[in-house]
Design an enzyme around this catalytic site. Structure first.
Site, PDB file in Angstrom:
ATOM      1  N   GLU A  50      28.085  -0.674  44.722  1.00 39.66           N
ATOM      2  CA  GLU A  50      27.757   0.432  43.810  1.00 39.66           C
ATOM      3  C   GLU A  50      27.479  -0.131  42.416  1.00 39.66           C
ATOM      4  OE1 GLU A  50      30.397   3.818  44.261  1.00 39.66           O
ATOM      5  OE2 GLU A  50      30.261   4.235  42.122  1.00 39.66           O
ATOM      6  N   ARG A  60      25.035   9.592  33.721  1.00 39.04           N
ATOM      7  CA  ARG A  60      25.195   8.198  34.085  1.00 39.04           C
ATOM      8  C   ARG A  60      24.659   8.047  35.497  1.00 39.04           C
ATOM      9  NH1 ARG A  60      24.851   3.509  32.223  1.00 39.04           N
ATOM     10  NH2 ARG A  60      26.239   1.949  33.107  1.00 39.04           N
ATOM     11  N   TYR A  69      32.293  16.988  35.348  1.00 37.35           N
ATOM     12  CA  TYR A  69      32.724  16.179  36.484  1.00 37.35           C
ATOM     13  C   TYR A  69      33.699  17.031  37.289  1.00 37.35           C
ATOM     14  CZ  TYR A  69      34.222  12.684  39.643  1.00 37.35           C
ATOM     15  OH  TYR A  69      34.454  12.015  40.812  1.00 37.35           O
ATOM     16  N   ARG A 125      52.444   4.068  37.719  1.00 37.62           N
ATOM     17  CA  ARG A 125      53.712   4.359  38.407  1.00 37.62           C
ATOM     18  C   ARG A 125      54.644   3.160  38.372  1.00 37.62           C
ATOM     19  NH1 ARG A 125      50.675   5.824  43.190  1.00 37.62           N
ATOM     20  NH2 ARG A 125      49.961   7.961  42.910  1.00 37.62           N
ATOM     21  N   ARG A 156      32.023  -1.639  42.578  1.00 37.61           N
ATOM     22  CA  ARG A 156      32.870  -1.667  43.777  1.00 37.61           C
ATOM     23  C   ARG A 156      32.061  -1.887  45.038  1.00 37.61           C
ATOM     24  NH1 ARG A 156      35.111   4.496  42.813  1.00 37.61           N
ATOM     25  NH2 ARG A 156      33.083   5.456  42.525  1.00 37.61           N
ATOM     26  N   ARG A 193      43.046   9.769  33.893  1.00 34.14           N
ATOM     27  CA  ARG A 193      42.947  10.250  35.279  1.00 34.14           C
ATOM     28  C   ARG A 193      43.717   9.369  36.244  1.00 34.14           C
ATOM     29  NH1 ARG A 193      37.063  12.007  36.649  1.00 34.14           N
ATOM     30  NH2 ARG A 193      37.532  10.781  38.488  1.00 34.14           N
ATOM     31  N   ASP A 234      35.795  17.400  40.940  1.00 32.06           N
ATOM     32  CA  ASP A 234      36.150  16.908  42.264  1.00 32.06           C
ATOM     33  C   ASP A 234      35.854  18.007  43.276  1.00 32.06           C
ATOM     34  OD1 ASP A 234      37.016  14.283  41.936  1.00 32.06           O
ATOM     35  OD2 ASP A 234      38.956  14.908  41.157  1.00 32.06           O
TER      36      ASP A 234
HETATM   37  P1  FAD Z   1      25.846  18.554  44.604  1.00 32.80           P
HETATM   38  O1  FAD Z   1      26.573  17.929  45.718  1.00 32.80           O
HETATM   39  O2  FAD Z   1      25.150  17.690  43.638  1.00 32.80           O
HETATM   40  O3  FAD Z   1      24.780  19.584  45.226  1.00 32.80           O
HETATM   41  C1  FAD Z   1      23.740  20.145  44.490  1.00 32.80           C
HETATM   42  C2  FAD Z   1      22.565  20.320  45.432  1.00 32.80           C
HETATM   43  O4  FAD Z   1      21.560  21.079  44.758  1.00 32.80           O
HETATM   44  C3  FAD Z   1      21.920  18.990  45.819  1.00 32.80           C
HETATM   45  O5  FAD Z   1      21.779  18.915  47.220  1.00 32.80           O
HETATM   46  C4  FAD Z   1      20.565  19.024  45.124  1.00 32.80           C
HETATM   47  O6  FAD Z   1      19.548  18.362  45.854  1.00 32.80           O
HETATM   48  C5  FAD Z   1      20.296  20.523  45.067  1.00 32.80           C
HETATM   49  N1  FAD Z   1      19.388  20.897  43.990  1.00 32.80           N
HETATM   50  C6  FAD Z   1      19.474  20.588  42.682  1.00 32.80           C
HETATM   51  N2  FAD Z   1      18.441  21.122  42.002  1.00 32.80           N
HETATM   52  C7  FAD Z   1      17.690  21.799  42.902  1.00 32.80           C
HETATM   53  C8  FAD Z   1      16.492  22.565  42.815  1.00 32.80           C
HETATM   54  N3  FAD Z   1      15.843  22.709  41.646  1.00 32.80           N
HETATM   55  N4  FAD Z   1      15.987  23.115  43.942  1.00 32.80           N
HETATM   56  C9  FAD Z   1      16.623  22.969  45.145  1.00 32.80           C
HETATM   57  N5  FAD Z   1      17.762  22.245  45.280  1.00 32.80           N
HETATM   58  C10 FAD Z   1      18.289  21.688  44.177  1.00 32.80           C
HETATM   59  N6  FAD Z   1      34.973  14.284  44.514  1.00 32.80           N
HETATM   60  C11 FAD Z   1      36.172  14.173  45.136  1.00 32.80           C
HETATM   61  O7  FAD Z   1      36.878  15.182  45.270  1.00 32.80           O
HETATM   62  N7  FAD Z   1      36.598  12.967  45.639  1.00 32.80           N
HETATM   63  C12 FAD Z   1      35.862  11.834  45.531  1.00 32.80           C
HETATM   64  O8  FAD Z   1      36.282  10.764  45.986  1.00 32.80           O
HETATM   65  C13 FAD Z   1      34.588  11.918  44.862  1.00 32.80           C
HETATM   66  N8  FAD Z   1      33.837  10.824  44.729  1.00 32.80           N
HETATM   67  C14 FAD Z   1      32.642  10.916  44.071  1.00 32.80           C
HETATM   68  C15 FAD Z   1      31.892   9.761  43.928  1.00 32.80           C
HETATM   69  C16 FAD Z   1      30.685   9.801  43.254  1.00 32.80           C
HETATM   70  C17 FAD Z   1      29.873   8.545  43.117  1.00 32.80           C
HETATM   71  C18 FAD Z   1      30.234  11.042  42.707  1.00 32.80           C
HETATM   72  C19 FAD Z   1      28.946  11.107  41.932  1.00 32.80           C
HETATM   73  C20 FAD Z   1      30.969  12.199  42.859  1.00 32.80           C
HETATM   74  C21 FAD Z   1      32.187  12.149  43.542  1.00 32.80           C
HETATM   75  N9  FAD Z   1      32.961  13.300  43.740  1.00 32.80           N
HETATM   76  C22 FAD Z   1      34.176  13.194  44.370  1.00 32.80           C
HETATM   77  C23 FAD Z   1      32.491  14.628  43.286  1.00 32.80           C
HETATM   78  C24 FAD Z   1      31.731  15.405  44.384  1.00 32.80           C
HETATM   79  O9  FAD Z   1      30.562  14.681  44.715  1.00 32.80           O
HETATM   80  C25 FAD Z   1      31.377  16.793  43.853  1.00 32.80           C
HETATM   81  O10 FAD Z   1      32.556  17.519  43.581  1.00 32.80           O
HETATM   82  C26 FAD Z   1      30.537  17.664  44.805  1.00 32.80           C
HETATM   83  O11 FAD Z   1      29.632  16.945  45.575  1.00 32.80           O
HETATM   84  C27 FAD Z   1      29.768  18.673  43.959  1.00 32.80           C
HETATM   85  O12 FAD Z   1      29.098  19.611  44.780  1.00 32.80           O
HETATM   86  P2  FAD Z   1      27.953  20.508  44.136  1.00 32.80           P
HETATM   87  O13 FAD Z   1      27.510  21.461  45.193  1.00 32.80           O
HETATM   88  O14 FAD Z   1      28.401  21.077  42.840  1.00 32.80           O
HETATM   89  O15 FAD Z   1      26.789  19.492  43.733  1.00 32.80           O
HETATM   90  N1  UDP Z   2      39.126   2.320  36.017  1.00 35.06           N
HETATM   91  C1  UDP Z   2      39.299   1.001  35.651  1.00 35.06           C
HETATM   92  N2  UDP Z   2      39.465   0.066  36.617  1.00 35.06           N
HETATM   93  C2  UDP Z   2      39.482   0.354  37.923  1.00 35.06           C
HETATM   94  C3  UDP Z   2      39.302   1.713  38.305  1.00 35.06           C
HETATM   95  C4  UDP Z   2      39.129   2.660  37.331  1.00 35.06           C
HETATM   96  O1  UDP Z   2      39.276   0.684  34.475  1.00 35.06           O
HETATM   97  O2  UDP Z   2      39.629  -0.553  38.760  1.00 35.06           O
HETATM   98  C5  UDP Z   2      38.927   3.309  34.943  1.00 35.06           C
HETATM   99  C6  UDP Z   2      37.454   3.527  34.622  1.00 35.06           C
HETATM  100  O3  UDP Z   2      37.350   3.744  33.225  1.00 35.06           O
HETATM  101  C7  UDP Z   2      37.113   4.785  35.357  1.00 35.06           C
HETATM  102  C8  UDP Z   2      38.421   5.570  35.199  1.00 35.06           C
HETATM  103  O4  UDP Z   2      39.437   4.570  35.304  1.00 35.06           O
HETATM  104  O5  UDP Z   2      36.012   5.453  34.784  1.00 35.06           O
HETATM  105  C9  UDP Z   2      38.624   6.660  36.216  1.00 35.06           C
HETATM  106  O6  UDP Z   2      38.668   6.070  37.488  1.00 35.06           O
HETATM  107  P1  UDP Z   2      38.204   6.822  38.786  1.00 35.06           P
HETATM  108  O7  UDP Z   2      38.526   6.008  39.962  1.00 35.06           O
HETATM  109  O8  UDP Z   2      38.699   8.221  38.712  1.00 35.06           O
HETATM  110  O9  UDP Z   2      36.636   6.790  38.542  1.00 35.06           O
HETATM  111  P2  UDP Z   2      35.437   7.170  39.486  1.00 35.06           P
HETATM  112  O10 UDP Z   2      35.915   7.147  40.889  1.00 35.06           O
HETATM  113  O11 UDP Z   2      35.023   8.515  39.025  1.00 35.06           O
HETATM  114  O12 UDP Z   2      34.459   6.107  39.213  1.00 35.06           O
END
Ligand code: FAD
Ligand code: UDP
Length: 399
Positions: A331, A280, A379, A207, A311, A203, A381
């Site tokens: 985190e 996780r 997973y 570069r 981070r 992912r 985005d």
């Molecule tokens: P969610 O946002 O999880 O929404 C699901 C909702 O359903 C929640 O509010 C939950 O409470 C509710 N729910 C679940 N079960 C029930 C139930 N039984 N009854 C009522 N409500 C319920 N994407 C990016 O594009 N860029 C990023 O930089 C990025 N960073 C991320 C960093 C982290 C740490 C994580 C975990 C994800 C990241 N993502 C990122 C992904 C992004 O969070 C998701 O794409 C997006 O939030 C998913 O939306 P969703 O509606 O599918 O799920």
């Molecule tokens: N990764 C790493 N070092 C870094 C950042 C990322 O080894 O400083 C690796 C790690 O395995 C991670 C993967 O690259 O799970 C994908 O990174 P990304 O930033 O997409 O992960 P996320 O934001 O989902 O944690």
């Protein structure tokens, strides 16, 4: 005589029950009638886009959310003018012009470009792996010198890389693997790089230019005013009930809607009858600091194994904040326990097989539609989530 008394008594009891039931029905009135076209479980990005589009097309929607606030994991909390990303840093990026145009109808994006730094025992490196990283690591200046260095280090991997360790060494060599990848990845996933699939590391861009943009995406930014704005606009005029866990009140609500769009976890929907899906987990530790600028960048990765967090996010930098104080979040990855927030699906073979069996069961549920990162156990985005929600609407209304 005794019999007559008994029968009258029974009739009275039946009448009383009937009265109470009718009374409740009339009180709750329409709720017992099929009232909604779609019951949408979850007010995250998926549920909000789906609800918005369906309402725009004249469908009646009810959104259920078990948290006390809408937005799912993109929700932010405002603190002293700073939008804090409470469920982890979210940076919107996409190559999908349709999704970009769609979201820009609701909110404008700022010019933020994600350029995180990596901190290995005090040594700082630019991410993703690019000429700035190679220069700091080896003192090389040209792409040819960097390529020579990496080629020499990757000779230890013969043939197709079989796991994340081999894939990483083959992409950037052993030095970068040991300083910037191994510790971070093993903390993040709670297992050895040798036991992780190679695709995770693919992912990240590699570069041979001096370009610190973390994403290879045509469009990128943070919504001006924060992510909550998008959700608020999407859900405008739509009925939302907060603090309702659908899985505990399903029988009451199912009869109100023609169809259910479920965005929660699928094993939970089925009462874990085939076993639990693994995730996780993450723990976020937020701190307010009496200083204007703590680390000079929104995201600093800590790549050494002895640092327990992966981070530190300094939220104000996502929006170029100039407040006199700052908020940071450490985190910590952790083993996920049932009942905790499920962050990353563990898409290994065992869990994927289990998910497929649950998806098979879901196929038998007439009213049920699945969407979003939990119900699809992928997973995703944010851009992909929007794309899938729009596609789900088209599929529904096309059929
Ligand atoms: P969610 O946002 O999880 O929404 C699901 C909702 O359903 C929640 O509010 C939950 O409470 C509710 N729910 C679940 N079960 C029930 C139930 N039984 N009854 C009522 N409500 C319920 N994407 C990016 O594009 N860029 C990023 O930089 C990025 N960073 C991320 C960093 C982290 C740490 C994580 C975990 C994800 C990241 N993502 C990122 C992904 C992004 O969070 C998701 O794409 C997006 O939030 C998913 O939306 P969703 O509606 O599918 O799920
Ligand atoms: N990764 C790493 N070092 C870094 C950042 C990322 O080894 O400083 C690796 C790690 O395995 C991670 C993967 O690259 O799970 C994908 O990174 P990304 O930033 O997409 O992960 P996320 O934001 O989902 O944690």
């Amino acid at each position: 005589m005794e019999w007559q008394g008994f029968i009258v008594g029974l009739q009275n009891i039946i009448a009383t029950i009937e009265y109470i039931l009718l009374d409740r029905l009339s009180l709750m009135g329409e709720d017992y009638i099929m009232k909604y076209d779609y019951l949408i479980v979850g007010s995250g990005l998926f549920g909000a886009v789906f609800a918005h589009e369906m309402s725009q097309r004249g469908k009646k929607c009810l959104v259920l959310e078990r948290r006390q606030a809408v937005g799912g994991n993109i929700r932010c909390e405002e603190r002293e003018g700073i939008n804090v990303h409470v469920y982890g840093a979210h940076i919107f990026h996409t190559n999908n012009q349709m999704v970009w145009t769609y979201l820009n109808r609701f909110v404008q994006f700022n010019q933020y470009i994600n350029s995180p730094m990596a901190n290995f025992r005090g040594e700082l490196y630019n991410l993703p792996f690019n000429m700035n990283t190679f220069r700091a690591m080896w003192g090389v200046r040209t792409p040819a010198e960097a390529k020579m260095k990496i080629s020499a280090q990757r000779t230890e991997i013969a043939g197709e890389p079989l796991n994340l360790e081999e894939q990483a060494i083959s992409l950037v060599g052993r030095d970068i693997y040991e300083k910037l990848i191994q510790g971070y990845t093993e903390k993040q996933w709670g297992r050895k790089c040798k036991d992780l699939p190679a695709f995770i590391i693919k992912r990240l861009p590699v570069r041979y230019t001096y370009d610190n943009n973390y994403f290879n995406a045509r469009y990128q930014g943070i919504p001006i005013g924060g992510y909550n704005k998008i959700i608020e606009k999407l859900l405008e005029g739509i009925q939302v009930q907060l603090g309702v866990d659908y899985n505990t009140v399903r029988s009451e609500y199912d009869c109100m809607a023609e169809k259910v769009m479920y965005t929660g976890s699928l094993d939970e929907y089925f009462g874990y009858r085939l076993g639990r899906l693994a995730y996780r987990g993450l723990r976020f530790e937020m701190e307010r600091l009496e200083q204007e600028n703590y680390q000079g960048v929104a995201v600093m990765n800590y790549t050494a194994p002895e640092v327990p967090y992966t981070r530190i996010i300094e939220h104000k930098h996502f929006e170029f904040g100039t407040q006199p104080v700052t908020y940071i979040t450490r985190e910590y990855p952790q083993e996920w326990q049932p009942g905790q927030e499920a962050y990353y699906p563990v898409n290994d073979q065992r869990n994927q097989d289990l998910y497929n069996r649950y998806a098979g069961l879901a196929g038998w549920e007439e009213k049920l539609l699945l969407g979003g990162r939990l119900a699809l156990y992928r997973y995703l985005d944010m851009d992909k989530v929007v794309e899938l929600a729009l596609a789900a609407v088209e599929r529904e209304l096309g059929s």
